[in-house]
Motif scaffolding. Structure first.
Motif, short mmCIF file in Angstrom:
data_model
loop_
_atom_site.label_atom_id
_atom_site.label_comp_id
_atom_site.label_asym_id
_atom_site.label_seq_id
_atom_site.Cartn_x
_atom_site.Cartn_y
_atom_site.Cartn_z
N ALA A 21 -24.20 91.03 33.51
CA ALA A 21 -25.35 90.31 34.06
C ALA A 21 -26.60 90.56 33.22
O ALA A 21 -27.36 89.63 32.90
N HIS A 22 -26.85 91.82 32.85
CA HIS A 22 -28.00 92.13 32.00
C HIS A 22 -27.91 91.41 30.65
O HIS A 22 -28.89 90.81 30.18
N GLU A 23 -26.74 91.49 30.02
CA GLU A 23 -26.60 90.92 28.68
C GLU A 23 -26.72 89.40 28.71
O GLU A 23 -27.36 88.80 27.84
N LEU A 24 -26.11 88.76 29.71
CA LEU A 24 -26.19 87.31 29.78
C LEU A 24 -27.61 86.85 30.09
O LEU A 24 -28.07 85.82 29.59
N ALA A 29 -29.32 83.23 30.39
CA ALA A 29 -28.53 82.70 31.49
C ALA A 29 -29.18 82.99 32.84
O ALA A 29 -29.81 84.01 33.05
N ASP A 30 -28.96 82.06 33.77
CA ASP A 30 -29.22 82.28 35.19
C ASP A 30 -27.90 82.81 35.77
O ASP A 30 -26.91 82.09 35.81
N VAL A 31 -27.90 84.07 36.21
CA VAL A 31 -26.65 84.77 36.52
C VAL A 31 -26.51 85.00 38.01
O VAL A 31 -27.47 85.34 38.70
N GLY A 32 -25.28 84.84 38.52
CA GLY A 32 -24.91 85.28 39.85
C GLY A 32 -23.74 86.23 39.77
O GLY A 32 -22.81 86.02 38.98
N VAL A 33 -23.77 87.31 40.56
CA VAL A 33 -22.72 88.33 40.54
C VAL A 33 -22.00 88.30 41.87
O VAL A 33 -22.63 88.29 42.94
N TYR A 34 -20.65 88.32 41.82
CA TYR A 34 -19.82 88.23 43.02
C TYR A 34 -18.88 89.43 43.07
O TYR A 34 -18.07 89.64 42.17
N ARG A 104 -28.28 98.42 38.63
CA ARG A 104 -28.45 97.50 39.77
C ARG A 104 -29.92 97.29 40.12
O ARG A 104 -30.34 96.16 40.41
N ASP A 105 -30.71 98.35 40.09
CA ASP A 105 -32.10 98.24 40.53
C ASP A 105 -32.90 97.19 39.76
O ASP A 105 -33.68 96.44 40.37
N PRO A 106 -32.75 97.07 38.43
CA PRO A 106 -33.52 96.04 37.72
C PRO A 106 -33.03 94.61 37.96
O PRO A 106 -33.66 93.67 37.47
N LEU A 107 -31.94 94.45 38.71
CA LEU A 107 -31.39 93.11 38.97
C LEU A 107 -31.65 92.67 40.41
O LEU A 107 -30.89 91.87 40.96
N GLU A 108 -32.71 93.16 41.01
CA GLU A 108 -33.00 92.82 42.40
C GLU A 108 -33.19 91.32 42.61
O GLU A 108 -32.95 90.81 43.70
N ASP A 109 -33.64 90.62 41.57
CA ASP A 109 -33.89 89.18 41.71
C ASP A 109 -32.65 88.34 41.40
O ASP A 109 -32.72 87.11 41.46
N VAL A 110 -31.54 88.98 41.09
CA VAL A 110 -30.30 88.27 40.77
C VAL A 110 -29.44 88.14 42.03
O VAL A 110 -29.34 89.07 42.84
N CYS A 111 -28.81 87.00 42.22
CA CYS A 111 -27.86 86.82 43.32
C CYS A 111 -26.72 87.82 43.15
O CYS A 111 -26.03 87.81 42.14
N TYR A 112 -26.55 88.70 44.15
CA TYR A 112 -25.46 89.69 44.14
C TYR A 112 -24.78 89.55 45.49
O TYR A 112 -25.27 90.07 46.49
#
Length: 383
Positions: A21-24, A29-34, A104-112
């Protein structure tokens, strides 16, 4: 991000998926994690040796490796009689949960999205649609399977199954404050190991459960590899309530008779300090599995990390390999935009490089295991 150029779905929310997610995102990229787990994601291992690929990503997210690691100064070899041989060997050690929080903490704005078990992947035109067991669907320009050795993505794209390597990893992760002082004094600031035919044990201190690195607040991480016949595997992979686990038996799930046998074997096979450590721990278990590489790339989708193929734990490279896969993928996709043809040549070159790296590490791991008489010694990785 204002400069988003394509959308991407990452299947798997462990540290490899977070790295992807970080690299993309860095590639636009607009990334979503599932993630398939419904609650807090559970570590399937414990200690992690800091490697350059991991340190590089941490630095780019604003975190120093030393902020998430315990620093060791020596290596220490124990003999069966408890004698020690020491030599300088500085290393940085972290844990899965500490690294997970740092990413995880820096990706708070990413759909997880948790509780999302993948059950379908469909490529249509210039995009890919993922469907999940709860009825949810998501469509994007690109999909990354970073969902580990039990990868649902791989099962949908490639039916290659993992194969048991012939030995298991008994593990423990204990607060240093709960262990006898003489054990902590022996083990602190050192990577300690013991080898004998058919077994290998190693131990080092790592950050505490919420990342503490001060003396008295850390944890002692150990792993003990022993040969276990394949016909005995179903019994030890069955938990207290009769549930059969596939890849990991959590702490407090091992039946009491299994624990008693492990502790008894420790007292007859290991140096006294290691036997005491096993006896003092909540033991958990992972079988060592080999997943031979076949392919990483298909139309609008890739596999990375253990989903693409495994390396033995003796190489201390499983996490760093996944991070390297993710970094190289982002480089191959950088400059690509939604609606344009995929950068096929760059992706194919990425696959060749990363498969070559996977095979090199995998072969090295088989060799290291064979030197200790672990497993069959056969290799599934030659192409």
């Amino acid at each position: 991000m204002d400069d988003e150029t394509f959308t991407a779905l990452v299947i798997g929310g462990s540290v490899g998926g977070l790295a992807a997610a970080h690299e993309l995102r860095s590639a636009g990229a607009d990334v979503g994690v599932y993630e398939r787990s419904a609650g807090p994601t559970q570590a399937r291992g414990a200690g992690i040796v800091m490697q350059p690929e991991v340190e590089s990503l941490l630095n780019r997210t604003g975190t120093s490796a030393r902020d998430v690691c315990v620093e060791l100064s020596e290596r220490q070899h124990l003999t069966r009689r408890g004698e020690t041989a020491r030599y300088p060997a500085p290393q940085l050690m972290t844990t899965w949960d500490t690294l997970y929080r740092a990413l995880r903490d820096p990706l708070e704005d990413v759909c997880y999205r948790q509780d999302s078990t993948l059950d379908g992947v469909r490529v249509e035109g210039d995009g890919v649609t993922a469907s999940f067991s709860d009825g949810h669907t998501a469509r994007s320009d690109f999909l990354v399977g970073a969902d580990g050795i039990g990868s649902a993505t791989r099962r949908l794209l490639d039916s290659t199954p993992p194969v048991y390597a012939g030995y298991v990893a008994w593990r423990g992760l204990e607060a240093e404050s709960g262990l006898p002082g003489h054990l902590v004094e022996l083990l602190a600031d050192r990577f300690t190991f013991f080898e004998a035919p058919g077994m290998q044990m190693l131990c080092y201190l790592v950050p505490g459960s919420t990342g503490e690195r001060r003396d008295g607040e850390r944890r002692v991480n150990w792993v003990w590899y022993t040969n276990v016949a394949e016909h005995d595997l179903p019994a030890i992979m069955t938990g207290r309530a009769g549930k059969r686990f596939a890849h990991f038996v959590p702490p407090d799930e091992l039946p009491q008779d299994t624990i008693e046998k492990v502790v008894a074997q420790a007292h007859t096979s290991l140096p006294a300090p290691f036997a005491e450590l096993v006896h003092s721990s909540r033991v958990f278990l992972q079988p060592v599995l080999d997943l031979a590489p076949h392919r990483m790339l298909t139309d609008h989708a890739v596999l990375i990390g253990d989903a693409a193929g495994t390396v033995r734990p003796h190489t201390a490279s499983g996490t760093s390999k996944a991070f390297g896969d993710a970094a190289g993928l982002a480089k191959a996709l950088r400059g690509w935009r939604s609606g344009l043809p995929l950068p096929a040549q760059a992706l194919q070159e990425w696959e060749v490089v990363r498969l070559d790296r996977l095979v090199t590490l995998a072969e090295a791991g088989v060799h290291l295991a064979a030197r200790s008489g672990l497993g069959s010694g056969r290799s599934f990785f030659r192409r």
